[in-house]
Write a protein that holds these residues in place. Structure first.
Motif, PDB file in Angstrom:
ATOM      1  N   MET A 144      -3.633 101.557  54.634  1.00 10.58           N
ATOM      2  CA  MET A 144      -4.847 101.432  55.433  1.00 10.58           C
ATOM      3  C   MET A 144      -4.670 100.320  56.461  1.00 10.58           C
ATOM      4  O   MET A 144      -4.174  99.242  56.145  1.00 10.58           O
ATOM      5  CB  MET A 144      -6.027 101.127  54.508  1.00 10.58           C
ATOM      6  N   VAL A 145      -5.085 100.595  57.660  1.00 14.30           N
ATOM      7  CA  VAL A 145      -5.044  99.625  58.752  1.00 14.30           C
ATOM      8  C   VAL A 145      -6.478  99.204  59.067  1.00 14.30           C
ATOM      9  O   VAL A 145      -7.359 100.048  59.230  1.00 14.30           O
ATOM     10  CB  VAL A 145      -4.379 100.217  60.009  1.00 14.30           C
ATOM     11  N   THR A 146      -6.686  97.906  59.150  1.00 13.58           N
ATOM     12  CA  THR A 146      -7.994  97.364  59.523  1.00 13.58           C
ATOM     13  C   THR A 146      -7.804  96.496  60.747  1.00 13.58           C
ATOM     14  O   THR A 146      -6.864  95.704  60.812  1.00 13.58           O
ATOM     15  CB  THR A 146      -8.585  96.517  58.375  1.00 13.58           C
ATOM     16  N   ILE A 147      -8.697  96.653  61.722  1.00  9.46           N
ATOM     17  CA  ILE A 147      -8.660  95.812  62.916  1.00  9.46           C
ATOM     18  C   ILE A 147     -10.021  95.147  63.085  1.00  9.46           C
ATOM     19  O   ILE A 147     -11.063  95.801  63.035  1.00  9.46           O
ATOM     20  CB  ILE A 147      -8.268  96.607  64.181  1.00  9.46           C
ATOM     21  N   TYR A 148      -9.983  93.830  63.251  1.00 10.16           N
ATOM     22  CA  TYR A 148     -11.173  93.057  63.622  1.00 10.16           C
ATOM     23  C   TYR A 148     -11.177  93.070  65.136  1.00 10.16           C
ATOM     24  O   TYR A 148     -10.345  92.420  65.775  1.00 10.16           O
ATOM     25  CB  TYR A 148     -11.111  91.646  63.028  1.00 10.16           C
ATOM     26  N   ALA A 177      -4.836  94.008  59.860  1.00 11.59           N
ATOM     27  CA  ALA A 177      -4.299  93.980  58.496  1.00 11.59           C
ATOM     28  C   ALA A 177      -3.740  95.358  58.166  1.00 11.59           C
ATOM     29  O   ALA A 177      -4.416  96.371  58.373  1.00 11.59           O
ATOM     30  CB  ALA A 177      -5.407  93.619  57.512  1.00 11.59           C
ATOM     31  N   THR A 178      -2.496  95.374  57.691  1.00 14.57           N
ATOM     32  CA  THR A 178      -1.858  96.612  57.229  1.00 14.57           C
ATOM     33  C   THR A 178      -1.107  96.291  55.944  1.00 14.57           C
ATOM     34  O   THR A 178      -1.068  95.136  55.514  1.00 14.57           O
ATOM     35  CB  THR A 178      -0.846  97.174  58.265  1.00 14.57           C
ATOM     36  N   GLY A 179      -0.480  97.298  55.369  1.00 15.12           N
ATOM     37  CA  GLY A 179       0.344  97.082  54.196  1.00 15.12           C
ATOM     38  C   GLY A 179       1.542  96.194  54.480  1.00 15.12           C
ATOM     39  O   GLY A 179       2.159  95.644  53.573  1.00 15.12           O
ATOM     40  N   ARG A 180       1.883  96.037  55.742  1.00 13.79           N
ATOM     41  CA  ARG A 180       3.030  95.199  56.137  1.00 13.79           C
ATOM     42  C   ARG A 180       2.654  93.750  56.380  1.00 13.79           C
ATOM     43  O   ARG A 180       3.521  92.909  56.571  1.00 13.79           O
ATOM     44  CB  ARG A 180       3.665  95.765  57.408  1.00 13.79           C
ATOM     45  N   GLY A 181       1.362  93.466  56.448  1.00  9.52           N
ATOM     46  CA  GLY A 181       0.936  92.093  56.676  1.00  9.52           C
ATOM     47  C   GLY A 181      -0.332  92.011  57.496  1.00  9.52           C
ATOM     48  O   GLY A 181      -0.960  93.020  57.811  1.00  9.52           O
ATOM     49  N   LEU A 200      -8.201  85.971  55.287  1.00  7.92           N
ATOM     50  CA  LEU A 200      -7.397  86.324  56.458  1.00  7.92           C
ATOM     51  C   LEU A 200      -6.520  85.150  56.883  1.00  7.92           C
ATOM     52  O   LEU A 200      -5.330  85.311  57.152  1.00  7.92           O
ATOM     53  CB  LEU A 200      -8.293  86.765  57.620  1.00  7.92           C
ATOM     54  N   LEU A 201      -7.118  83.978  56.946  1.00 10.61           N
ATOM     55  CA  LEU A 201      -6.360  82.785  57.319  1.00 10.61           C
ATOM     56  C   LEU A 201      -5.195  82.557  56.355  1.00 10.61           C
ATOM     57  O   LEU A 201      -4.058  82.316  56.778  1.00 10.61           O
ATOM     58  CB  LEU A 201      -7.265  81.559  57.352  1.00 10.61           C
ATOM     59  N   ASP A 202      -5.478  82.652  55.065  1.00 13.39           N
ATOM     60  CA  ASP A 202      -4.444  82.431  54.056  1.00 13.39           C
ATOM     61  C   ASP A 202      -3.325  83.463  54.190  1.00 13.39           C
ATOM     62  O   ASP A 202      -2.144  83.114  54.185  1.00 13.39           O
ATOM     63  CB  ASP A 202      -5.064  82.487  52.663  1.00 13.39           C
ATOM     64  N   ALA A 203      -3.693  84.737  54.347  1.00 11.92           N
ATOM     65  CA  ALA A 203      -2.691  85.802  54.451  1.00 11.92           C
ATOM     66  C   ALA A 203      -1.830  85.652  55.706  1.00 11.92           C
ATOM     67  O   ALA A 203      -0.655  86.027  55.702  1.00 11.92           O
ATOM     68  CB  ALA A 203      -3.381  87.164  54.438  1.00 11.92           C
ATOM     69  N   MET A 204      -2.412  85.104  56.777  1.00 14.06           N
ATOM     70  CA  MET A 204      -1.657  84.899  58.016  1.00 14.06           C
ATOM     71  C   MET A 204      -0.868  83.594  57.997  1.00 14.06           C
ATOM     72  O   MET A 204      -0.042  83.358  58.880  1.00 14.06           O
ATOM     73  CB  MET A 204      -2.603  84.894  59.227  1.00 14.06           C
ATOM     74  N   GLY A 205      -1.161  82.726  57.012  1.00 12.36           N
ATOM     75  CA  GLY A 205      -0.520  81.413  56.993  1.00 12.36           C
ATOM     76  C   GLY A 205      -0.995  80.549  58.148  1.00 12.36           C
ATOM     77  O   GLY A 205      -0.246  79.736  58.686  1.00 12.36           O
ATOM     78  N   LYS A 206      -2.256  80.721  58.521  1.00 14.35           N
ATOM     79  CA  LYS A 206      -2.829  79.993  59.658  1.00 14.35           C
ATOM     80  C   LYS A 206      -3.919  79.046  59.188  1.00 14.35           C
ATOM     81  O   LYS A 206      -4.519  79.227  58.147  1.00 14.35           O
ATOM     82  CB  LYS A 206      -3.443  80.974  60.668  1.00 14.35           C
ATOM     83  N   ARG A 207      -4.179  78.058  60.017  1.00 11.68           N
ATOM     84  CA  ARG A 207      -5.318  77.160  59.824  1.00 11.68           C
ATOM     85  C   ARG A 207      -6.406  77.603  60.798  1.00 11.68           C
ATOM     86  O   ARG A 207      -6.116  78.262  61.799  1.00 11.68           O
ATOM     87  CB  ARG A 207      -4.887  75.728  60.077  1.00 11.68           C
ATOM     88  N   LEU A 210       3.556  95.542  62.545  1.00 16.02           N
ATOM     89  CA  LEU A 210       2.698  95.790  61.386  1.00 16.02           C
ATOM     90  C   LEU A 210       2.549  97.276  61.072  1.00 16.02           C
ATOM     91  O   LEU A 210       1.958  97.632  60.049  1.00 16.02           O
ATOM     92  CB  LEU A 210       1.307  95.198  61.624  1.00 16.02           C
ATOM     93  N   LEU A 211       3.042  98.138  61.939  1.00 17.33           N
ATOM     94  CA  LEU A 211       2.822  99.576  61.801  1.00 17.33           C
ATOM     95  C   LEU A 211       4.034 100.285  61.213  1.00 17.33           C
ATOM     96  O   LEU A 211       5.175  99.963  61.558  1.00 17.33           O
ATOM     97  CB  LEU A 211       2.484 100.177  63.167  1.00 17.33           C
ATOM     98  N   ASP A 212       3.787 101.259  60.345  1.00 20.74           N
ATOM     99  CA  ASP A 212       4.873 102.032  59.755  1.00 20.74           C
ATOM    100  C   ASP A 212       5.585 102.898  60.784  1.00 20.74           C
ATOM    101  O   ASP A 212       6.791 103.099  60.700  1.00 20.74           O
ATOM    102  CB  ASP A 212       4.345 102.919  58.620  1.00 20.74           C
ATOM    103  N   HIS A 213       4.842 103.428  61.732  1.00 26.17           N
ATOM    104  CA  HIS A 213       5.405 104.327  62.745  1.00 26.17           C
ATOM    105  C   HIS A 213       4.935 103.902  64.136  1.00 26.17           C
ATOM    106  O   HIS A 213       4.143 104.612  64.777  1.00 26.17           O
ATOM    107  CB  HIS A 213       4.993 105.774  62.468  1.00 26.17           C
ATOM    108  N   PRO A 214       5.401 102.739  64.612  1.00 24.47           N
ATOM    109  CA  PRO A 214       4.931 102.251  65.915  1.00 24.47           C
ATOM    110  C   PRO A 214       5.329 103.196  67.046  1.00 24.47           C
ATOM    111  O   PRO A 214       6.351 103.873  66.969  1.00 24.47           O
ATOM    112  CB  PRO A 214       5.616 100.898  66.064  1.00 24.47           C
ATOM    113  N   VAL A 215       4.497 103.228  68.055  1.00 20.04           N
ATOM    114  CA  VAL A 215       4.803 104.043  69.232  1.00 20.04           C
ATOM    115  C   VAL A 215       6.079 103.516  69.873  1.00 20.04           C
ATOM    116  O   VAL A 215       6.334 102.309  69.856  1.00 20.04           O
ATOM    117  CB  VAL A 215       3.645 104.018  70.257  1.00 20.04           C
ATOM    118  N   PRO A 216       6.936 104.428  70.413  1.00 11.03           N
ATOM    119  CA  PRO A 216       8.170 103.953  71.043  1.00 11.03           C
ATOM    120  C   PRO A 216       7.908 103.147  72.304  1.00 11.03           C
ATOM    121  O   PRO A 216       8.669 102.242  72.640  1.00 11.03           O
ATOM    122  CB  PRO A 216       8.948 105.229  71.346  1.00 11.03           C
ATOM    123  N   SER A 217       6.838 103.477  73.002  1.00  9.28           N
ATOM    124  CA  SER A 217       6.438 102.683  74.161  1.00  9.28           C
ATOM    125  C   SER A 217       4.951 102.896  74.387  1.00  9.28           C
ATOM    126  O   SER A 217       4.376 103.898  73.977  1.00  9.28           O
ATOM    127  CB  SER A 217       7.233 103.054  75.419  1.00  9.28           C
TER     128      SER A 217
END
Length: 137
Positions: free
Chosen positions: A1-5, A96-100, A45-52, A113-120
């Protein structure tokens, strides 16, 4: 699952959303100005990104200066409180995706972050990006 804020008024956010969709994903779109994250979600979200908090604090077009958020002595907790009270202070888009989870600025950051990113992909400003271009940065 992909989530976008997401903020539909933001070109970067629109580009990221379109790259996600063109990759074959049907994301959960959270318009965070209408449905802001709660404290636990924002901290997660902050913790998962390793951000402050300061790392994802938006300055342009926000009450950043009026609230005195440029004070380096402000604690992370105070910055989180400001973001919860004024969600416009949260930089976007966060994906947020399964990749991070990442703040996707520049927009092509989402490709990793995408399993099948667009080539361009041609962004709204006419710049063409793709996974190879992202990897070489």
């Amino acid at each position: 699952m992909v989530t976008i804020y997401h903020n539909p008024a933001c070109g970067t956010s629109r580009n990221v959303l379109e790259m996600i969709r063109r990759s074959g994903e049907t994301p959960m779109v959270i318009e965070y100005l209408r449905t802001p994250p709660d404290r636990a979600t924002l901290l997660g979200l902050l913790d998962a990104m390793g951000k402050r908090p300061r790392d994802i604090l938006r300055r342009k077009g926000t009450p950043y200066a009026e609230l005195g958020l440029d004070d380096p002595a402000l604690s992370d907790a105070a910055l989180v409180e400001a973001m919860l009270a004024h969600p416009i202070l949260i930089e976007r888009p966060i994906v947020a995706t399964g990749r991070g989870i990442a703040l996707c600025r520049p927009s092509e950051t989402v490709l990793a972050l995408l399993d099948h990113p667009v080539p361009s992909f041609t962004k709204e400003d006419g710049e063409t990006v793709g996974p190879a271009a992202s990897a070489s940065r």
